[in-house]
Write a protein that holds these residues in place. Structure first.
Motif, PDB file in Angstrom:
ATOM      1  N   GLY A   1       8.157  10.214  -0.531  1.00  0.00           N
ATOM      2  CA  GLY A   1       9.024   9.059  -0.294  1.00  0.00           C
ATOM      3  C   GLY A   1       8.271   7.912   0.351  1.00  0.00           C
ATOM      4  O   GLY A   1       8.448   6.745  -0.023  1.00  0.00           O
ATOM      5  N   LEU A   2       7.444   8.219   1.326  1.00  0.00           N
ATOM      6  CA  LEU A   2       6.635   7.176   1.978  1.00  0.00           C
ATOM      7  C   LEU A   2       5.679   6.530   0.987  1.00  0.00           C
ATOM      8  O   LEU A   2       5.506   5.301   0.994  1.00  0.00           O
ATOM      9  N   ILE A   3       5.071   7.360   0.158  1.00  0.00           N
ATOM     10  CA  ILE A   3       4.114   6.818  -0.818  1.00  0.00           C
ATOM     11  C   ILE A   3       4.815   5.887  -1.794  1.00  0.00           C
ATOM     12  O   ILE A   3       4.342   4.781  -2.085  1.00  0.00           O
ATOM     13  N   VAL A   4       5.964   6.306  -2.315  1.00  0.00           N
ATOM     14  CA  VAL A   4       6.696   5.480  -3.279  1.00  0.00           C
ATOM     15  C   VAL A   4       7.193   4.200  -2.618  1.00  0.00           C
ATOM     16  O   VAL A   4       7.107   3.109  -3.195  1.00  0.00           O
ATOM     17  N   GLU A   5       7.711   4.330  -1.409  1.00  0.00           N
ATOM     18  CA  GLU A   5       8.260   3.163  -0.710  1.00  0.00           C
ATOM     19  C   GLU A   5       7.189   2.125  -0.413  1.00  0.00           C
ATOM     20  O   GLU A   5       7.427   0.924  -0.487  1.00  0.00           O
ATOM     21  N   HIS A   6       6.009   2.575  -0.075  1.00  0.00           N
ATOM     22  CA  HIS A   6       4.929   1.658   0.316  1.00  0.00           C
ATOM     23  C   HIS A   6       3.832   1.614  -0.737  1.00  0.00           C
ATOM     24  O   HIS A   6       2.689   1.292  -0.436  1.00  0.00           O
ATOM     25  N   PHE A   7       4.180   1.920  -1.990  1.00  0.00           N
ATOM     26  CA  PHE A   7       3.178   1.996  -3.057  1.00  0.00           C
ATOM     27  C   PHE A   7       2.443   0.674  -3.229  1.00  0.00           C
ATOM     28  O   PHE A   7       1.226   0.646  -3.331  1.00  0.00           O
ATOM     29  N   SER A   8       3.176  -0.425  -3.239  1.00  0.00           N
ATOM     30  CA  SER A   8       2.526  -1.732  -3.457  1.00  0.00           C
ATOM     31  C   SER A   8       1.559  -2.041  -2.329  1.00  0.00           C
ATOM     32  O   SER A   8       0.464  -2.572  -2.552  1.00  0.00           O
ATOM     33  N   GLY A   9       1.932  -1.717  -1.108  1.00  0.00           N
ATOM     34  CA  GLY A   9       1.033  -1.952   0.022  1.00  0.00           C
ATOM     35  C   GLY A   9      -0.201  -1.069  -0.041  1.00  0.00           C
ATOM     36  O   GLY A   9      -1.308  -1.515   0.268  1.00  0.00           O
ATOM     37  N   ILE A  10      -0.021   0.176  -0.483  1.00  0.00           N
ATOM     38  CA  ILE A  10      -1.156   1.102  -0.596  1.00  0.00           C
ATOM     39  C   ILE A  10      -2.101   0.635  -1.696  1.00  0.00           C
ATOM     40  O   ILE A  10      -3.324   0.633  -1.527  1.00  0.00           O
TER      41      ILE A  10
END
Length: 134
Positions: free
Chosen positions: A112-121
């Motif tokens: 969930g964290l990865i998907v939520e912050h995918f653009s930032g990552i």
């Protein structure tokens, strides 16, 4: 059923496998002593068949066989071992389920964290790559 030693169980299984086994064979091939056999006779797990009675003197065959009590004792032991193995298998399954109950929410949270912050990552990765190339 009284407590049977491992050796007594082993002897009962030998006699069950070889009905009417000769006492000499038990001694020679399986190192079974007369004391061990007599103990099983006293407990009525094995018997020595009578082959002759003359003038009140009972003569026994030189062989042993399993009695109903002996067979019952072996069946109870096998049932106990079967139940014990089923309980262990159940506990192992429960332990695996408990581990999954902890891991699944943790993995879901991380995904969930990865998907939520995918653009930032992705932006961070491109920035690091661009700095590394220059």
């Amino acid at each position: 059923m009284e407590f049977l030693s491992t050796r007594s169980i082993e002897i009962l299984k030998i006699i069950q496998t070889h009905p009417r086994i000769d006492v000499n064979t038990l001694y020679r091939d399986y190192s079974v002593s007369l004391d061990e056999l007599e103990s099983l006779v006293r407990c009525r797990y094995v018997e020595r068949p009578i082959y002759d009675v003359q003038n009140g003197v009972v003569r026994y065959r030189n062989e042993f066989s399993l009695t109903l009590e002996g067979l019952s004792a072996l069946e109870k032991l096998e049932e106990h071992l079967r139940n014990e193995s089923e309980e262990k298998a159940y506990k192992r399954r429960q332990e695996k389920i408990a581990v999954l109950q902890v891991l699944v929410p943790a993995i879901t949270f991380i995904l969930g964290l990865i998907v939520e912050h995918f653009s930032g990552i992705v932006a961070l990765a491109f920035e690091l790559f661009r700095n590394w190339v220059q």
